[in-house]
Design an enzyme around this catalytic site. Sequence first.
Site, PDB file in Angstrom:
ATOM      1  N   ASN A 226      -2.666  -1.889  13.280  1.00  0.00           N
ATOM      2  CA  ASN A 226      -3.769  -1.600  13.332  1.00  0.00           C
ATOM      3  C   ASN A 226      -4.408  -0.278  13.887  1.00  0.00           C
ATOM      4  O   ASN A 226      -4.981   0.518  13.334  1.00  0.00           O
ATOM      5  CB  ASN A 226      -4.703  -2.642  13.960  1.00  0.00           C
ATOM      6  CG  ASN A 226      -4.536  -4.044  13.104  1.00  0.00           C
ATOM      7  OD1 ASN A 226      -4.128  -3.954  12.138  1.00  0.00           O
ATOM      8  ND2 ASN A 226      -5.048  -5.165  13.911  1.00  0.00           N
TER       9      ASN A 226
ATOM     10  N   THR B  87     -38.942  27.639 -11.698  1.00  0.00           N
ATOM     11  CA  THR B  87     -39.334  26.459 -11.389  1.00  0.00           C
ATOM     12  C   THR B  87     -39.596  25.547 -12.622  1.00  0.00           C
ATOM     13  O   THR B  87     -40.047  25.998 -13.439  1.00  0.00           O
ATOM     14  CB  THR B  87     -40.375  26.503 -10.366  1.00  0.00           C
ATOM     15  OG1 THR B  87     -41.562  26.982 -11.216  1.00  0.00           O
ATOM     16  CG2 THR B  87     -40.396  27.414  -9.147  1.00  0.00           C
ATOM     17  N   HIS B  88     -39.135  24.232 -12.416  1.00  0.00           N
ATOM     18  CA  HIS B  88     -39.314  23.337 -13.402  1.00  0.00           C
ATOM     19  C   HIS B  88     -38.637  24.058 -14.804  1.00  0.00           C
ATOM     20  O   HIS B  88     -39.003  23.308 -15.763  1.00  0.00           O
ATOM     21  CB  HIS B  88     -40.966  23.022 -13.762  1.00  0.00           C
ATOM     22  CG  HIS B  88     -41.670  22.711 -12.835  1.00  0.00           C
ATOM     23  ND1 HIS B  88     -41.830  21.313 -12.198  1.00  0.00           N
ATOM     24  CD2 HIS B  88     -42.376  23.415 -12.009  1.00  0.00           C
ATOM     25  CE1 HIS B  88     -42.527  21.444 -11.234  1.00  0.00           C
ATOM     26  NE2 HIS B  88     -43.069  22.549 -11.115  1.00  0.00           N
TER      27      HIS B  88
ATOM     28  N   LYS C 102     -16.879  28.644 -31.351  1.00  0.00           N
ATOM     29  CA  LYS C 102     -17.455  28.160 -30.325  1.00  0.00           C
ATOM     30  C   LYS C 102     -16.484  28.701 -29.099  1.00  0.00           C
ATOM     31  O   LYS C 102     -15.356  28.946 -29.188  1.00  0.00           O
ATOM     32  CB  LYS C 102     -17.068  26.590 -30.210  1.00  0.00           C
ATOM     33  CG  LYS C 102     -17.990  25.854 -31.003  1.00  0.00           C
ATOM     34  CD  LYS C 102     -19.503  25.856 -30.647  1.00  0.00           C
ATOM     35  CE  LYS C 102     -20.201  25.411 -29.402  1.00  0.00           C
ATOM     36  NZ  LYS C 102     -19.854  23.865 -29.617  1.00  0.00           N
TER      37      LYS C 102
ATOM     38  N   ASN D 147     -16.636  27.320 -25.335  1.00  0.00           N
ATOM     39  CA  ASN D 147     -17.318  26.120 -24.402  1.00  0.00           C
ATOM     40  C   ASN D 147     -17.285  26.358 -23.032  1.00  0.00           C
ATOM     41  O   ASN D 147     -15.953  26.598 -22.481  1.00  0.00           O
ATOM     42  CB  ASN D 147     -16.737  24.821 -25.091  1.00  0.00           C
ATOM     43  CG  ASN D 147     -17.141  24.597 -26.468  1.00  0.00           C
ATOM     44  OD1 ASN D 147     -18.040  24.984 -26.970  1.00  0.00           O
ATOM     45  ND2 ASN D 147     -16.246  23.662 -26.978  1.00  0.00           N
TER      46      ASN D 147
ATOM     47  N   SER E  81       0.906  -1.123  -0.046  1.00  0.00           N
ATOM     48  CA  SER E  81      -0.123  -0.056   0.038  1.00  0.00           C
ATOM     49  C   SER E  81       0.773   1.270  -0.128  1.00  0.00           C
ATOM     50  O   SER E  81       0.155   2.522  -0.007  1.00  0.00           O
ATOM     51  CB  SER E  81      -1.155   0.001   1.235  1.00  0.00           C
ATOM     52  OG  SER E  81      -0.119  -0.010   2.287  1.00  0.00           O
TER      53      SER E  81
ATOM     54  N   LYS F 204      -8.423   4.124   1.654  1.00  0.00           N
ATOM     55  CA  LYS F 204      -7.432   5.064   1.189  1.00  0.00           C
ATOM     56  C   LYS F 204      -7.342   5.774  -0.075  1.00  0.00           C
ATOM     57  O   LYS F 204      -7.435   7.053  -0.355  1.00  0.00           O
ATOM     58  CB  LYS F 204      -5.969   4.720   1.700  1.00  0.00           C
ATOM     59  CG  LYS F 204      -5.782   4.425   3.257  1.00  0.00           C
ATOM     60  CD  LYS F 204      -4.413   3.834   3.481  1.00  0.00           C
ATOM     61  CE  LYS F 204      -4.621   3.237   4.881  1.00  0.00           C
ATOM     62  NZ  LYS F 204      -5.620   2.159   5.074  1.00  0.00           N
TER      63      LYS F 204
ATOM     64  N   GLU G 168     -18.645  21.908 -17.074  1.00  0.00           N
ATOM     65  CA  GLU G 168     -19.066  20.565 -17.377  1.00  0.00           C
ATOM     66  C   GLU G 168     -18.005  19.653 -16.736  1.00  0.00           C
ATOM     67  O   GLU G 168     -18.593  18.639 -16.286  1.00  0.00           O
ATOM     68  CB  GLU G 168     -18.826  20.524 -18.828  1.00  0.00           C
ATOM     69  CG  GLU G 168     -19.879  21.199 -19.684  1.00  0.00           C
ATOM     70  CD  GLU G 168     -19.655  21.273 -21.275  1.00  0.00           C
ATOM     71  OE1 GLU G 168     -20.751  21.630 -21.887  1.00  0.00           O
ATOM     72  OE2 GLU G 168     -18.593  20.870 -21.892  1.00  0.00           O
TER      73      GLU G 168
ATOM     74  N   TYR H  20     -10.228  -5.663  12.968  1.00  0.00           N
ATOM     75  CA  TYR H  20      -9.696  -5.137  11.731  1.00  0.00           C
ATOM     76  C   TYR H  20      -9.750  -6.213  10.770  1.00  0.00           C
ATOM     77  O   TYR H  20      -9.427  -7.505  10.833  1.00  0.00           O
ATOM     78  CB  TYR H  20      -8.110  -4.701  12.067  1.00  0.00           C
ATOM     79  CG  TYR H  20      -7.429  -4.330  10.827  1.00  0.00           C
ATOM     80  CD1 TYR H  20      -7.556  -3.111  10.456  1.00  0.00           C
ATOM     81  CD2 TYR H  20      -6.650  -5.143  10.040  1.00  0.00           C
ATOM     82  CE1 TYR H  20      -6.788  -2.470   9.286  1.00  0.00           C
ATOM     83  CE2 TYR H  20      -6.070  -4.736   8.939  1.00  0.00           C
ATOM     84  CZ  TYR H  20      -6.179  -3.468   8.339  1.00  0.00           C
ATOM     85  OH  TYR H  20      -5.515  -2.717   7.224  1.00  0.00           O
TER      86      TYR H  20
ATOM     87  N   GLN I 140      -7.781  -1.445   3.981  1.00  0.00           N
ATOM     88  CA  GLN I 140      -6.755  -0.551   2.950  1.00  0.00           C
ATOM     89  C   GLN I 140      -7.391   0.074   1.932  1.00  0.00           C
ATOM     90  O   GLN I 140      -6.928   1.019   1.477  1.00  0.00           O
ATOM     91  CB  GLN I 140      -5.913  -1.875   2.664  1.00  0.00           C
ATOM     92  CG  GLN I 140      -4.761  -1.163   1.796  1.00  0.00           C
ATOM     93  CD  GLN I 140      -3.516  -2.231   1.714  1.00  0.00           C
ATOM     94  OE1 GLN I 140      -2.923  -2.629   2.455  1.00  0.00           O
ATOM     95  NE2 GLN I 140      -3.462  -2.574   0.401  1.00  0.00           N
TER      96      GLN I 140
ATOM     97  N   SER J  45     -13.522  24.970 -29.789  1.00  0.00           N
ATOM     98  CA  SER J  45     -13.536  23.953 -30.306  1.00  0.00           C
ATOM     99  C   SER J  45     -12.364  23.514 -31.497  1.00  0.00           C
ATOM    100  O   SER J  45     -12.047  24.618 -31.999  1.00  0.00           O
ATOM    101  CB  SER J  45     -14.886  23.805 -31.216  1.00  0.00           C
ATOM    102  OG  SER J  45     -14.790  22.961 -32.340  1.00  0.00           O
TER     103      SER J  45
END
Length: 457
Positions: free
Chosen positions: A108, A153-154, A281, A283, A22, A323, A288, A315, A320, A275
């Site tokens: 541990n 709204t919506h 363009k 962008n 690790s 992490k 995003e 444990y 492990q 682009s």
Amino acid sequence: MKLWQGRFDTQISADADAFNESLSFDKQLYHADITASIAHATMLGKCNILTATEAETICAELKNILSDIENGKLVIEGAEDIHSFVEGELVKRIGDMGKKLHTARSRNDQVATDMRLYVRGSIDRAIELLKAFIETLLSRAKESCKYIMPGFTHLRKAQPINCAQYFNAYSEMFLRDLDRFAKLRTRMNVMPLGSAALAGTSHPIDREITRQRLGFDEISQNSLDAVSDRDFVAEYIFNASLVMAHLSRLCEDTILYTSDEFGYWEIPDEYSTGSSIMPQKKNPDLPELVRGKTGRVYGHLTGILATIKGLPLAYNKDLQEDKEPFFDTEKTLFSCVSIYTALLSKIKLNVNAMYEAAGEGFATATDVADYLAKHGVPFRDAHAVTGKLVRYCIENNTTLPALSLAEFKAHSNVFEADVLEAVTTRASAEGRNSVGGSSTEAAKKGMKEIQKRLKKY
């Protein structure tokens, strides 16, 4: 040689060793590991488990190791994990005395302590980044308090709102995120060191010494739980997921509002991309990308929950796997909050376009219904009258602000000349002066309240 090699006749195979290691990712814990080891060695000396000379020598060399790592003189490599690396380097430098460091502790409780120290520091940084982001939102709110924009709204125009109220709404979201991280810091600031492998230790240690030196608020009360608890990792990633959710919502607004179809905001060139084939363009790649990275953090949350859901006490090596998702979550969170703080501070508001759009789509229809209700008409009846007015406007290709008083009165004799002012865009926004409302006064009070709560952190 492995720390555990004495039990075995043969060396671990190369492929098993590579799979088990690790160090490639837990080397990020080096500072926490050495800090905890210094505290542990100091405690062993004070409890006469080590001599004063041994404790002083071990602590001094651990500090040298830390300095050498941070100065680039010592490369972290060639060990199973960061704990083995530090102990191995210590033994290399001071001989067998270094082997006494691990008295009365296990990897541990060592890794559990390291993770808590690291996560605690990460929370502190997350809080500072969120504070800076909220300060940016407040700055945008302050400078835009006199402007009106459409509220939705919506994803349909609903009512005119104050721009400051819009930015305050996001401040509220991120204040909740800030509060979650602050509460997590308090909840997880419990020291597992001294729990050893799972059952505690027979050595006469004093955990209060290490607690004080490491700045923990409490000592863990059950060693089985202490070495196997990763709730704080899951909770950190959950908190980060909500931050990313709120960022992603702001990203979506940014992408929409900066489009040609909306035209409310403009992203500056230095935070835009183009682009490779379409020269015209501009962008919104950064919003995003932040929106896309939100799913990445969600995945880490699902992963850590799946990792801990079926583990028997105490444990297990599965832990492990806490992490890499944590470190990636931290990196993603910090980079996204930082870049959006910079981006948001530079966005240009097209205030005329916003104001014009705020009055479109019969956005002041609720004001007409409220006008009637304030003059004694039951709201349901007022709602019906207003609906008929809207239908009349559609059939005659006109708008509510363009209607004459005679046209209003044709639908209800309750209407008087002051209705002509009530249906204007600015009057609509300014008329909502309730706490949290869209008026300039309410928005300014909202900013003051946000600043007041932000000072707690």
